[in-house]
Structures are given as C-alpha cells and as structure tokens.
Write an enzyme that holds these catalytic residues in place. Sequence first.
Site, PDB file in Angstrom:
ATOM      1  N   SER A 254       0.826  -1.196   0.000  1.00  0.00           N
ATOM      2  CA  SER A 254       0.000   0.000   0.000  1.00  0.00           C
ATOM      3  C   SER A 254       0.859   1.245   0.000  1.00  0.00           C
ATOM      4  O   SER A 254       2.009   1.225   0.451  1.00  0.00           O
ATOM      5  CB  SER A 254      -0.884  -0.039   1.247  1.00  0.00           C
ATOM      6  OG  SER A 254      -1.012   1.233   1.833  1.00  0.00           O
ATOM      7  N   LYS A 255       0.259   2.320  -0.496  1.00  0.00           N
ATOM      8  CA  LYS A 255       1.008   3.577  -0.493  1.00  0.00           C
ATOM      9  C   LYS A 255       1.272   4.042   0.938  1.00  0.00           C
ATOM     10  O   LYS A 255       2.041   4.956   1.169  1.00  0.00           O
ATOM     11  CB  LYS A 255       0.269   4.640  -1.310  1.00  0.00           C
ATOM     12  CG  LYS A 255      -1.133   4.879  -0.853  1.00  0.00           C
ATOM     13  CD  LYS A 255      -1.841   5.859  -1.763  1.00  0.00           C
ATOM     14  CE  LYS A 255      -3.285   5.970  -1.303  1.00  0.00           C
ATOM     15  NZ  LYS A 255      -4.168   6.693  -2.120  1.00  0.00           N
ATOM     16  N   ARG A 256       0.611   3.393   1.903  1.00  0.00           N
ATOM     17  CA  ARG A 256       0.866   3.767   3.306  1.00  0.00           C
ATOM     18  C   ARG A 256       2.085   3.056   3.887  1.00  0.00           C
ATOM     19  O   ARG A 256       2.461   3.282   5.026  1.00  0.00           O
ATOM     20  CB  ARG A 256      -0.343   3.419   4.163  1.00  0.00           C
ATOM     21  CG  ARG A 256      -1.573   4.175   3.729  1.00  0.00           C
ATOM     22  CD  ARG A 256      -2.597   4.223   4.846  1.00  0.00           C
ATOM     23  NE  ARG A 256      -3.749   4.961   4.384  1.00  0.00           N
ATOM     24  CZ  ARG A 256      -4.970   4.461   4.347  1.00  0.00           C
ATOM     25  NH1 ARG A 256      -5.203   3.255   4.782  1.00  0.00           N
ATOM     26  NH2 ARG A 256      -5.967   5.196   3.895  1.00  0.00           N
ATOM     27  N   GLN A 295      -0.951  10.232   6.242  1.00  0.00           N
ATOM     28  CA  GLN A 295       0.335  10.099   5.543  1.00  0.00           C
ATOM     29  C   GLN A 295       1.071  11.434   5.562  1.00  0.00           C
ATOM     30  O   GLN A 295       0.454  12.489   5.443  1.00  0.00           O
ATOM     31  CB  GLN A 295       0.090   9.711   4.081  1.00  0.00           C
ATOM     32  CG  GLN A 295      -0.361   8.280   3.903  1.00  0.00           C
ATOM     33  CD  GLN A 295      -0.507   7.969   2.429  1.00  0.00           C
ATOM     34  OE1 GLN A 295      -1.571   8.097   1.865  1.00  0.00           O
ATOM     35  NE2 GLN A 295       0.577   7.580   1.799  1.00  0.00           N
TER      36      GLN A 295
END
Length: 551
Positions: A254-256, A295
């Site tokens: 994930s972009k996290r 984020q």
Amino acid sequence: MIRTRFAPSPTGDLHVGGARSALFCWAFARHEAGRFLLRIEDTDQKRSSAAAGLGFLEALDWLGIDWDEGPEHGTSGGGNTGPYFQSQRLEIYQAQMQRLIDAGVAYRAFETPEELAQARAGARQRKEAYRYDRAALSLDADTVQQYLDEGRPHVIRFKVPDEPVVVVDAVLGEVRIEAGELEDFVIRKADGFPTYHFAVVVDDQSMGVTHVLRGQEHLANTPKHVLLQQALGYDTPVYAHVSLIFNPDGSKMSKRDKDKALRAAVRERGLDAPPAGCGIDTDAWSSWLSDKTTQLGHEQAEALAGVLDIELPEINVSDFRRAGYLPEVLLNYLALLGWSPGDDREQFDKAFLVEHFSLDRIVKSPAKFDRAKLKAFNLDAIQAMDADAFTTRLRAFAQQFEGAFLEAMTPEQFETFAGANHERCKTLTDPFDQGRFFVMADDEITWPDVKGLRKALCKGDPTGYERLEAIRPMLEGLSDWSAASLESAIGDWAKSNCEGNLGRIAQPLRVAVSGGTVSPPIFDTLEILGQAAVLRRIERCLAHQLNTATS
Ligand code: GLU
C-alpha cells in the site's frame, strides 16, 4: 475492435498496483491490435491535483506504456471519444443522469452528512448493517420542488432494483450479489459532480471500452456498474479483476507502507517530537503517529527518513525510477504480478509480453511483490548490457538525478567510473551511493572510528598509516596517472614493500581516499580522483590519525 482503458484518479503518484493495471490493459490492447485509452478520473475535487495527473503520464512514459487516446503527451494522442479528463465531461454525465431521473430510477435525497452519520451510528449500535432507508423516495413532488427552490444541498441516488445481480468476471468467474445487499448508492454528489460509479459507467460506454482490466479492490464496485449499465441500456464490458499485490510479510502492499516504516523507526528510537528540518509541526506529528491512515507529504517523509537513516520502501513508479531500476525490468516484473506466460519463463521483454498476453493466463492467486527478485532481475539486465550501453544508461541517470558526478568528472572519467561499477551494481543508484566520495571536496572526507577503518590503517607492522607514508613519495613522483600505470607502479611497490601482497597497500589507499572500505577497483578509483586529490586525501588521512589505542 478491442478497446481498453486505464483510468487513474490523480490522487498521488502512479503506484505499483496502478502501473500493473495499466500494463495489463496496454498489453491486452496491443496483443489484440486494439486501442488503449487513458482517462483521468478527476471528479474528486478534494483529492485531485493537476501535478499528480502529470506524474502519472510521466511514469507511464518512462515504463514505455503508450496510449492511443487520452491526454496528449508525446504519443499519437487525441482520439475521438474525448475529452479524457472527467472534469471536462460534466455535461455528458448530466444528460445521462437526467435519463435515469426521467425513468424514475434516480432520485434526489436531501439528508445532510450529519443526519446520515447519525443513522449509521444508530445501525452500528443495533448491530445492523447500514443501508440508506429510501426516506427521500417518499417526499412528494411539491416538497422536493420546495427544497430545490430553497437551494438545499442534495445528492442523487440510484434506485437499486430488488433482484440479484451477477457479475461475470474473466478471471474469477461468476460473482452473485443477492437482492437487498446493495443500498441506493449515490451517483451525483452534493457538489454536482458525478460519483466514480456513475462517471466510469458513462465513460466506458461512450468511449467504446470493451474490456475492463483492473485490480480486485474494485470487484465490490462492479455490481453497481452492471446495474447502472442495465438501467441506461448500455452493454456490459468484459471484466477481468486482477489479484491484489502483497508484501512478502503478507500485508497488502500500500502507499501507506512508507508511513508504516517511518512510524516503526520513530517508535523504535523513542522519538517523541518531530526532528527539526522535516517540516512537521508538533500537532501534525502527534496525529500522524496516532492515526495509521494519515500520511506525511513526500518531502516530509523523505526528510524524516534521512534523519532516521532508513530507506523507505519503493511503492510508486517514480520511487523505483529514482532507486535505479530499469524501466524494462520493472515492466517485466509488473507483468508477473498476476500474469504468467504459462511456462517457467520469468524474464521477458515488452515484445514477448505483447505477443503472449491473454486474459486466460491471468492468475487468481494473490501476487507477492518480492523486491529481492526485482533487484536480481535488474542485476541480470545490467550485466547483460555491453559497456557502452551501460555507460549511456548511467550517464542518463546521472543527468536526471546525480548531476554532481557529471560536473566532477570528465566524460572519460565518467566512462571509467561506469566501467569500474558495471560488474557489481544491482541498480543505477549503487555507483553513486557508494561513490559519494568521488564528488566530495577533498577536505570533506572523514574517517569514522570504526572497525574496518582501524583494521586497514592501524593494524599490522608496518601499519596502514606507515605504508601510506611510505608510498606517498612514489605516488607524488608518478608522471602517468592512468589506471594501467598506477597498477604497474603500485604493483611493483607492493612487491618490494609488502611481500607482493597488494591488499596491504590497496586497502589503506582505499580508506584514505574514500573514508570507507568499499570502492570500485582501486586503480580506477585513483585514476578518476586524479593525482592531486589522491595526495591531498592521503595527507589529510595521515594528519587525522585514528586513535590506535582503541583498535
Ligand atoms: N479511478 C479508479 C482508480 O484509480 C479507476 C478504477 C477503474 O479502473 O474503474 O482506482
């Protein structure tokens, strides 16, 4: 004709999952001699950013995924079903929306977000699944008109028919949703923009899309799309939902993940305030630490990673580019995330992919993103290049990201630098990361008091320091400073001074000129640095003298 589309929402950079969807759509269209479209889904005003839209185009370009119709960007460009930004298609949606309203299958609903949140909380308390109660359907026409005249904000909902819906998926087979499972979902938001569900259905139809290939995270949306297609009298395209992508530890990629890595490092070090210079204020810091869904911005994350001295996992195509992966290697690797050519072959090029791509070789099982394997592919591709090709790639990379190296080296020196690194570099960043000392000023080199350095400089009889002292006059007097001449002169010197053991002088030299224990082959290293710099660095190293007592 087969028509596929990639439809990113420009809410950030192009991440691996998006790139994989784009690649599959592209490969399928090319294999079928069809058309590949690019459509920017920018109807979420809060989240879209123009810059991110461009980042997508650049990432696709870099990967070599070209589109036949879409925002113009150095390709064959403008087809005839545009515009390709959803924000420019509002009239088209409006007309189709009106058809649903006229047919009585779409209706205005005036509940406020607060009222809806309350209803949701109530359902949660009663341990029931929340579904919109269709209260707006019982408003009479006069009341609706009165609300409209008052200018009350409202959404438009689609009246979901009371029957099961079946999605036929080319990868997963039939997915059946029973009657009553879906609520009357919103198709136009209070700001007048269509929701994703509505826009995507209208666009796929009006752009003549025949095949929708996308990630499995969208599978739950597809029944809604099929219902809208039926209500609007559209065809349903062929759907193929591709497996999710997982990290080796089993978590969803994930972009996290970058924030996850940063939070873990912050906790481990017990940092309780934001380090200076990261551009994070105290409030933002504590909410970021306590809320896993938040984020940091790109710059903040990079700065914090620098302070913590950790490497962030690459997630976006631009991360892989910056990390020195070759586009053709990343493309190859992305293709394997959910597709297989059917035999053991794992390494192939674009032409092979286009020739062999088919929907029936898309695999159902979850895809695992294995960076070590990607790196191994990259190493193989780098090693397969001839010297000129590698130098050209490395130079282009330097032009983009490591300009200081081009300034500090002549073209010949850069060629030597490339040649000296070719054998052992896994990514295009390796030569630069390991070779910072080449572009540092002579006076910036430091010699940290660590075991490897002490071993090279302080151990032995004579010690490394003493050998450096002894070889200095010879180096000073050397008139030909090429790698070949250095090799023969230092080799001869080692014969008479180190019982022929070259390592005993090579390692002290390496440490003296670089401040570390790793460098390209020593003669190339000395040649690239040049005589004056080498002598100056030896002199400073000798003057510095690590504390031999601690060795
Ligand atoms: N805009 C959607 C996304 O970025 C596209 C989904 C689709 O392919 O339908 O996830």
